[in-house]
Design a protein around this motif. Structure first.
Motif, PDB file in Angstrom:
ATOM      1  N   THR A   1      -7.300  67.436  63.648  1.00 37.08           N
ATOM      2  CA  THR A   1      -8.518  66.657  63.454  1.00 37.08           C
ATOM      3  C   THR A   1      -9.160  66.266  64.772  1.00 37.08           C
ATOM      4  O   THR A   1     -10.372  66.433  64.967  1.00 37.08           O
ATOM      5  CB  THR A   1      -8.214  65.387  62.631  1.00 37.08           C
ATOM      6  N   GLY A   2      -8.369  65.748  65.718  1.00 33.39           N
ATOM      7  CA  GLY A   2      -8.930  65.337  66.998  1.00 33.39           C
ATOM      8  C   GLY A   2      -9.565  66.515  67.735  1.00 33.39           C
ATOM      9  O   GLY A   2     -10.647  66.394  68.315  1.00 33.39           O
ATOM     10  N   GLY A   3      -8.897  67.682  67.695  1.00 32.86           N
ATOM     11  CA  GLY A   3      -9.457  68.860  68.350  1.00 32.86           C
ATOM     12  C   GLY A   3     -10.776  69.281  67.732  1.00 32.86           C
ATOM     13  O   GLY A   3     -11.720  69.658  68.436  1.00 32.86           O
ATOM     14  N   THR A   4     -10.871  69.207  66.408  1.00 32.87           N
ATOM     15  CA  THR A   4     -12.118  69.595  65.731  1.00 32.87           C
ATOM     16  C   THR A   4     -13.255  68.655  66.086  1.00 32.87           C
ATOM     17  O   THR A   4     -14.388  69.097  66.339  1.00 32.87           O
ATOM     18  CB  THR A   4     -11.907  69.607  64.211  1.00 32.87           C
ATOM     19  N   VAL A   5     -12.977  67.359  66.135  1.00 33.85           N
ATOM     20  CA  VAL A   5     -14.007  66.384  66.512  1.00 33.85           C
ATOM     21  C   VAL A   5     -14.511  66.673  67.926  1.00 33.85           C
ATOM     22  O   VAL A   5     -15.721  66.648  68.199  1.00 33.85           O
ATOM     23  CB  VAL A   5     -13.457  64.947  66.420  1.00 33.85           C
ATOM     24  N   GLY A   6     -13.593  66.961  68.839  1.00 37.57           N
ATOM     25  CA  GLY A   6     -13.988  67.250  70.211  1.00 37.57           C
ATOM     26  C   GLY A   6     -14.814  68.527  70.327  1.00 37.57           C
ATOM     27  O   GLY A   6     -15.807  68.578  71.052  1.00 37.57           O
ATOM     28  N   ILE A   7     -14.416  69.572  69.592  1.00 34.24           N
ATOM     29  CA  ILE A   7     -15.144  70.844  69.641  1.00 34.24           C
ATOM     30  C   ILE A   7     -16.553  70.686  69.061  1.00 34.24           C
ATOM     31  O   ILE A   7     -17.514  71.295  69.551  1.00 34.24           O
ATOM     32  CB  ILE A   7     -14.360  71.942  68.895  1.00 34.24           C
TER      33      ILE A   7
ATOM     34  N   ARG B   1       5.600  51.071  56.061  1.00 39.18           N
ATOM     35  CA  ARG B   1       4.151  50.973  55.868  1.00 39.18           C
ATOM     36  C   ARG B   1       3.412  50.676  57.180  1.00 39.18           C
ATOM     37  O   ARG B   1       2.258  51.055  57.356  1.00 39.18           O
ATOM     38  CB  ARG B   1       3.828  49.872  54.855  1.00 39.18           C
ATOM     39  N   TRP B   2       4.070  50.012  58.085  1.00 38.30           N
ATOM     40  CA  TRP B   2       3.427  49.682  59.357  1.00 38.30           C
ATOM     41  C   TRP B   2       3.049  50.939  60.148  1.00 38.30           C
ATOM     42  O   TRP B   2       2.117  50.928  60.962  1.00 38.30           O
ATOM     43  CB  TRP B   2       4.361  48.807  60.209  1.00 38.30           C
ATOM     44  N   VAL B   3       3.763  52.061  59.885  1.00 38.93           N
ATOM     45  CA  VAL B   3       3.441  53.324  60.551  1.00 38.93           C
ATOM     46  C   VAL B   3       2.025  53.775  60.196  1.00 38.93           C
ATOM     47  O   VAL B   3       1.296  54.325  61.027  1.00 38.93           O
ATOM     48  CB  VAL B   3       4.461  54.410  60.166  1.00 38.93           C
ATOM     49  N   ALA B   4       1.595  53.492  58.954  1.00 45.31           N
ATOM     50  CA  ALA B   4       0.262  53.896  58.510  1.00 45.31           C
ATOM     51  C   ALA B   4      -0.824  53.199  59.317  1.00 45.31           C
ATOM     52  O   ALA B   4      -1.850  53.801  59.664  1.00 45.31           O
ATOM     53  CB  ALA B   4       0.092  53.600  57.018  1.00 45.31           C
ATOM     54  N   VAL B   5      -0.590  51.920  59.625  1.00 42.83           N
ATOM     55  CA  VAL B   5      -1.575  51.169  60.407  1.00 42.83           C
ATOM     56  C   VAL B   5      -1.698  51.748  61.808  1.00 42.83           C
ATOM     57  O   VAL B   5      -2.803  51.953  62.345  1.00 42.83           O
ATOM     58  CB  VAL B   5      -1.181  49.679  60.469  1.00 42.83           C
ATOM     59  N   VAL B   6      -0.547  52.043  62.437  1.00 42.77           N
ATOM     60  CA  VAL B   6      -0.557  52.628  63.774  1.00 42.77           C
ATOM     61  C   VAL B   6      -1.228  54.000  63.757  1.00 42.77           C
ATOM     62  O   VAL B   6      -2.041  54.333  64.624  1.00 42.77           O
ATOM     63  CB  VAL B   6       0.880  52.736  64.324  1.00 42.77           C
ATOM     64  N   ALA B   7      -0.921  54.807  62.743  1.00 39.85           N
ATOM     65  CA  ALA B   7      -1.505  56.146  62.642  1.00 39.85           C
ATOM     66  C   ALA B   7      -3.024  56.068  62.497  1.00 39.85           C
ATOM     67  O   ALA B   7      -3.762  56.832  63.136  1.00 39.85           O
ATOM     68  CB  ALA B   7      -0.899  56.888  61.454  1.00 39.85           C
ATOM     69  N   GLY B   8      -3.502  55.141  61.665  1.00 39.72           N
ATOM     70  CA  GLY B   8      -4.947  54.997  61.491  1.00 39.72           C
ATOM     71  C   GLY B   8      -5.633  54.551  62.773  1.00 39.72           C
ATOM     72  O   GLY B   8      -6.712  55.047  63.123  1.00 39.72           O
ATOM     73  N   LEU B   9      -4.993  53.615  63.496  1.00 33.96           N
ATOM     74  CA  LEU B   9      -5.551  53.119  64.754  1.00 33.96           C
ATOM     75  C   LEU B   9      -5.627  54.240  65.793  1.00 33.96           C
ATOM     76  O   LEU B   9      -6.649  54.403  66.482  1.00 33.96           O
ATOM     77  CB  LEU B   9      -4.684  51.964  65.271  1.00 33.96           C
TER      78      LEU B   9
ATOM     79  N   LEU C   1      -9.373  55.475  58.408  1.00 33.19           N
ATOM     80  CA  LEU C   1      -9.055  54.992  57.050  1.00 33.19           C
ATOM     81  C   LEU C   1      -8.355  56.085  56.240  1.00 33.19           C
ATOM     82  O   LEU C   1      -7.392  55.810  55.502  1.00 33.19           O
ATOM     83  CB  LEU C   1     -10.345  54.556  56.354  1.00 33.19           C
ATOM     84  N   THR C   2      -8.839  57.330  56.403  1.00 36.40           N
ATOM     85  CA  THR C   2      -8.211  58.446  55.688  1.00 36.40           C
ATOM     86  C   THR C   2      -6.764  58.622  56.123  1.00 36.40           C
ATOM     87  O   THR C   2      -5.870  58.856  55.294  1.00 36.40           O
ATOM     88  CB  THR C   2      -8.995  59.753  55.954  1.00 36.40           C
ATOM     89  N   MET C   3      -6.520  58.489  57.420  1.00 35.14           N
ATOM     90  CA  MET C   3      -5.160  58.615  57.931  1.00 35.14           C
ATOM     91  C   MET C   3      -4.255  57.513  57.382  1.00 35.14           C
ATOM     92  O   MET C   3      -3.092  57.759  57.023  1.00 35.14           O
ATOM     93  CB  MET C   3      -5.169  58.585  59.456  1.00 35.14           C
ATOM     94  N   VAL C   4      -4.789  56.309  57.296  1.00 31.37           N
ATOM     95  CA  VAL C   4      -3.998  55.199  56.732  1.00 31.37           C
ATOM     96  C   VAL C   4      -3.596  55.509  55.301  1.00 31.37           C
ATOM     97  O   VAL C   4      -2.428  55.328  54.898  1.00 31.37           O
ATOM     98  CB  VAL C   4      -4.807  53.880  56.794  1.00 31.37           C
ATOM     99  N   ILE C   5      -4.528  55.988  54.508  1.00 31.74           N
ATOM    100  CA  ILE C   5      -4.246  56.284  53.099  1.00 31.74           C
ATOM    101  C   ILE C   5      -3.187  57.378  52.981  1.00 31.74           C
ATOM    102  O   ILE C   5      -2.226  57.265  52.194  1.00 31.74           O
ATOM    103  CB  ILE C   5      -5.543  56.701  52.375  1.00 31.74           C
ATOM    104  N   LEU C   6      -3.359  58.454  53.776  1.00 30.93           N
ATOM    105  CA  LEU C   6      -2.378  59.546  53.725  1.00 30.93           C
ATOM    106  C   LEU C   6      -1.004  59.088  54.181  1.00 30.93           C
ATOM    107  O   LEU C   6       0.019  59.437  53.570  1.00 30.93           O
ATOM    108  CB  LEU C   6      -2.855  60.707  54.605  1.00 30.93           C
TER     109      LEU C   6
END
Length: 452
Positions: free
Chosen positions: A320-326, A381-389, A366-371
């Motif tokens: 995802t990050g690579g696609t946003v950058g490209i 569950r705290w991993v989801a918050v870090v992943a979304g951030l 937000l999508t990352m948090v949900i996934l």
């Protein structure tokens, strides 16, 4: 346009006289495609069926390797006639593609005038308008009347590459005005050229980059653009057909550079060895860069062992990050390429990209948090918050790099397309992995969960 079925039906014609009639009635570009599709041993035979004028036109549409093959297969007299009849700019392009020994032989067979015209063009640096121009143009003197100008064009300028514009010069050949064929046709016969011609002449110099000339022609909707030397003397013109080729080449080169293809001459039909030569250096380089990304993960092996779901989440950062950058990179390179923006617009472009990036970051975070909530255990569950951030942060970094890197390359007078997609993707992977795993490790320490 000649279809594949049409080419196949032509290839089945066994009557040479009938094939000769068919080929000489077809557009030159279609005949060129037909000859390219033939087996090598039949190309020279088919080419010999063409009339002299048709052969000259078709020769200009053939790819370099087929041209060189025909030069080796046909008699010198046949090739010399074709090369002599070519436009000076097309002839110069041909000589750029051929071995030096072949070029020397062909130059010797040219008439003195054509030899001089070709030498003039070849004397300019590649990528400049001087190398692209043709020396065949319509030139008028200020003192002529419209009737005299039209008579001169009819008698002397029939073979010029274009007559859409006539260029008015003084006694020293300095370009002073330009007049269109439309103006000549709709003006009174006794009107002076100097009175109806425009003083607002859009021109370029022999050392002007071809891309800059292309932008001028696009901006002012010109069919031809005069080229002058440092003393303002008219030396040639660039026509729209040549400029279309330049724009296509530039677009192809930029796309291939951004995809990590080192040379700008590869097509889908290129030889496999050429594909390997063009692609392998970048792929090996990207592997070397990914060693850095992998090394960034190595210190966090214990963290990944403690929270195995990280192995599922981390690929999302990479893709995802690579696609946003490209996306940001592509838009910025394109805007620079067509002249919409310049390095002076860096902060304006960055502000717009960051505003767009903020919305994208929030949505992706937000999508990352949900996934992550779906994939993690209740106690993780705290991993989801870090992943979304981290996903949101990485997206903002991606749009920033995508906007700033091409601008920096342009400011350094380098090709912005050199900032390739794989390079940006690798950099974002490294940043995302380090940030994500560092925050996870920090969170484990805060939560007093041992990292063994």
């Amino acid at each position: 346009m000649l279809t594949q079925e049409g080419r196949a039906s032509l290839s089945e014609i066994s009557d040479w006289n009938r094939l000769k009639i068919e080929l000489n009635q077809m557009p030159a570009v279609d005949v060129g495609d037909f000859i390219v599709d033939l087996p090598p041993e039949r190309r020279a035979i088919a080419f010999r069926l063409l009339k002299k004028d048709q052969a000259t036109d078709v020769f200009e549409y053939l790819p370099p390797d087929v041209r060189e093959e025909l030069i080796g297969s046909l008699h010198d007299a046949h090739i010399s006639h074709i090369v002599e009849a070519m436009r000076p700019d097309d002839r110069a392009e041909l000589f750029d593609e051929l071995p030096a020994g072949v070029v020397r032989r062909l130059i010797q067979d040219l008439s003195p005038a054509e030899r001089q015209a070709t030498a003039t063009i070849l004397g300019y640096a590649e990528g400049t308008t001087g190398r692209l121009m043709t020396t065949e143009y319509v030139r008028l003197r200020q003192g002529l009347t419209v009737a005299e100008a039209l008579s001169k064009i009819r008698l002397n300028d029939q073979d010029k590459e274009t007559v859409y514009y006539a260029y008015v010069t003084d006694n020293n050949r300095k370009l002073v005005q330009v007049v269109s064929l439309r103006q000549l046709l709709f003006s009174l016969p006794d009107a002076l050229i100097g009175d109806i011609a425009s003083d607002r002449v859009i021109k370029v110099y022999t050392e002007t980059p071809q891309e800059e000339a292309a932008q001028l022609m696009k901006r002012y909707d010109l069919l031809a653009l005069p080229v002058v030397d440092r003393e303002e003397r008219l030396v040639g013109i660039i026509t729209i057909d040549d400029m279309v080729d330049v724009l296509e080449e530039e677009a192809t080169e930029d796309i291939q550079k951004m995809a990590g293809v080192t040379n700008g001459d590869e097509s889908s039909l290129s030889h496999p060895l050429q594909k390997i030569r063009n692609r392998l250096p970048w792929l090996v380089g990207i592997m070397a860069l990914y060693i850095g990304a992998s090394s960034a993960i190595a210190p966090f092996q214990n963290t990944i062992a403690m929270v195995p779901v990280l192995a599922v989440i981390m690929p999302l950062f990479s893709n995802t990050g690579g696609t946003v950058g490209i996306q940001a990179l592509t838009v910025t390179v394109r805007s620079l390429g067509v002249g919409e923006v310049s390095p002076q617009d860096t902060f304006k472009i960055l502000a717009k990209e960051l505003l767009a990036g903020l919305g994208i970051a929030l949505a992706l975070g937000l999508t990352m948090v949900i996934l992550a909530l779906i994939w993690t255990k209740p106690e993780e569950r705290w991993v989801a918050v870090v992943a979304g951030l981290v996903m949101a942060t990485n997206s903002l970094v991606a749009v920033t790099l995508g906007a700033l890197l091409p601008m920096a390359m342009k400011r350094l007078k380098l090709d912005p397309a050199l900032v390739s997609g794989p390079l940006v993707t690798t950099a974002l992977d490294t940043i995302g992995f380090i940030l994500f795993l560092s925050l996870i490790t920090l969170s484990l320490n805060i939560l007093k969960l041992p990292v063994s």
